[in-house]
Write an enzyme that holds these catalytic residues in place. Structure first.
Site, PDB file in Angstrom:
ATOM      1  N   CYS A  29      19.286  18.004  32.504  1.00 24.58           N
ATOM      2  CA  CYS A  29      20.622  18.355  33.005  1.00 24.58           C
ATOM      3  C   CYS A  29      20.758  18.196  34.513  1.00 24.58           C
ATOM      4  CB  CYS A  29      20.980  19.784  32.598  1.00 24.58           C
ATOM      5  SG  CYS A  29      21.139  20.004  30.815  1.00 24.58           S
ATOM      6  N   HIS A  38      27.452  20.754  36.704  1.00 16.23           N
ATOM      7  CA  HIS A  38      26.970  20.176  35.454  1.00 16.23           C
ATOM      8  C   HIS A  38      27.710  20.842  34.299  1.00 16.23           C
ATOM      9  CE1 HIS A  38      24.631  19.231  31.992  1.00 16.23           C
ATOM     10  NE2 HIS A  38      24.120  20.430  31.900  1.00 16.23           N
ATOM     11  N   ASN A  85      28.391  18.674  26.496  1.00 13.79           N
ATOM     12  CA  ASN A  85      27.328  18.561  27.503  1.00 13.79           C
ATOM     13  C   ASN A  85      26.670  17.193  27.351  1.00 13.79           C
ATOM     14  OD1 ASN A  85      24.986  18.688  29.020  1.00 13.79           O
ATOM     15  ND2 ASN A  85      24.381  20.717  28.319  1.00 13.79           N
TER      16      ASN A  85
END
Length: 336
Positions: A115, A263, A293
């Site tokens: 991530c 993020h 995501n």
């Protein structure tokens, strides 16, 4: 010494839209449950046979970024590719991009920081340019999660979160050190490595021959595992810390953030940070509702969209921040 600055942005997402209602037909879940916990309404998943892979999506995003940067592909001196989902176990997709773009034999580096991968990749590119080693660097974040998710009720806690896509940026040399990337800040805490993890195939615990020998239909070691509550609690703390670290380094106040691109892990995390920093909706960009995501691709996709929509202007202070598996986290402070 130079600074680096972003002169071109691009993105690519698959055409195939998968809604929360679509997921409810695969597993025991529903739109209300997913939306309440994550803020996600839909995501893009690559259809098998479409030709989209982590590398090819990265190439499509890169072509757009190169065109918008107004440079020739052969002006690129170096490639950095961030992903957790490479087309092959090795080599990484950086070299595939070099070949697909048909550019000279520049170096290609792969970053495996999940991530926070794009933030780490930007930091590496920034420092290469600052030292004068390279002038133009292509940075890509791309992920194809959907082919590796457990699409049954057993895997719903993770599967509903992730989507596919790619984003790219061209960084170039900036002689005015008051502009461009002002600073980057990176951290890790490996004691929590197994709180968000894919164990297999890996040499440490379960390699391919172990999986084949056991032939266990209930083996979950090659599906993502996430201790969601623990990750969330750590994320909100580390996001705040690393954003403040960047602001302090550059003598900036929270009120001077013109655009925060977090993020896209969970809308609730972004909302928590927004409230803590007292930022308005116009100062934070979120698109997790549409894409889920996308790990290393999430920041470059969101950054590209924010720029396309005119939400980032010359002179703005832009902050990128990420937290994820590792645990690793980081921030980037930019004077646009």
């Amino acid at each position: 010494m130079y600074n680096s600055k972003i002169i071109g942005l691009g993105k690519y997402v698959p055409d195939n839209v998968v809604t929360n209602d679509d997921l409810s037909k695969m597993m025991d879940t529903n739109d209300e449950w997913i939306t309440e916990r994550t803020g996600i309404k839909e995501r893009r998943w690559v259809k098998k046979g479409s030709g989209d892979t982590t590398a090819t999506m990265g190439v499509k995003a890169a072509k757009q970024a190169i065109e918008r940067a107004g440079i020739d592909k052969n002006d690129i001196d170096f490639i950095i590719f961030a992903t957790l989902s490479p087309d092959m176990y090795f080599p990484g997709p950086g070299v595939q991009v070099q070949h697909a773009l048909d550019i000279k034999t520049v170096g290609a580096l792969d970053v495996r920081n999940q991530c926070s991968g794009f933030v780490y990749a930007i930091s590496v590119a920034d420092n290469f340019i600052k030292t004068g080693m390279y002038k133009n660097i292509l940075v890509i974040g791309s992920e194809l999660h959907s082919h590796g998710l457990d699409k049954t009720t057993r895997g719903r806690g993770v599967t509903v979160i992730f989507g596919d896509g790619a984003g790219a940026a061209i960084l170039t040399r900036e002689e005015d050190t008051t502009k461009g990337i002002l600073s980057t800040h990176l951290h890790s805490q490996g004691e929590h490595a197994e709180e968000l993890v894919v164990v297999a195939p890996g040499m440490g615990k379960r390699w391919v021959n172990d999986i084949l020998a056991d032939n266990d239909p209930n083996d979950e070691s090659f599906f993502p595992y996430m201790n969601g509550t623990f990750v969330f609690k750590n994320a909100v703390v580390r996001f705040s810390e690393v954003i403040m670290e960047g602001l302090t380094k550059n003598n900036l106040d929270k009120s001077q953030i013109d655009m925060l691109i977090p993020h896209q892990a969970n809308l609730r995390i972004a909302q928590f940070i927004q409230k803590k920093f007292r930022l308005t909706d116009n100062q934070v960009y979120n698109n997790i509702m549409r894409y889920g995501n996308t790990t290393a691709a999430s920041i470059p996709i969101a950054l590209t969209e924010a720029w396309e929509e005119g939400k980032i202007k010359t002179g703005d202070h832009v902050v990128l921040a990420a937290f994820g598996s590792g645990f690793t986290w980081g921030s980037v402070i930019i004077k646009w």
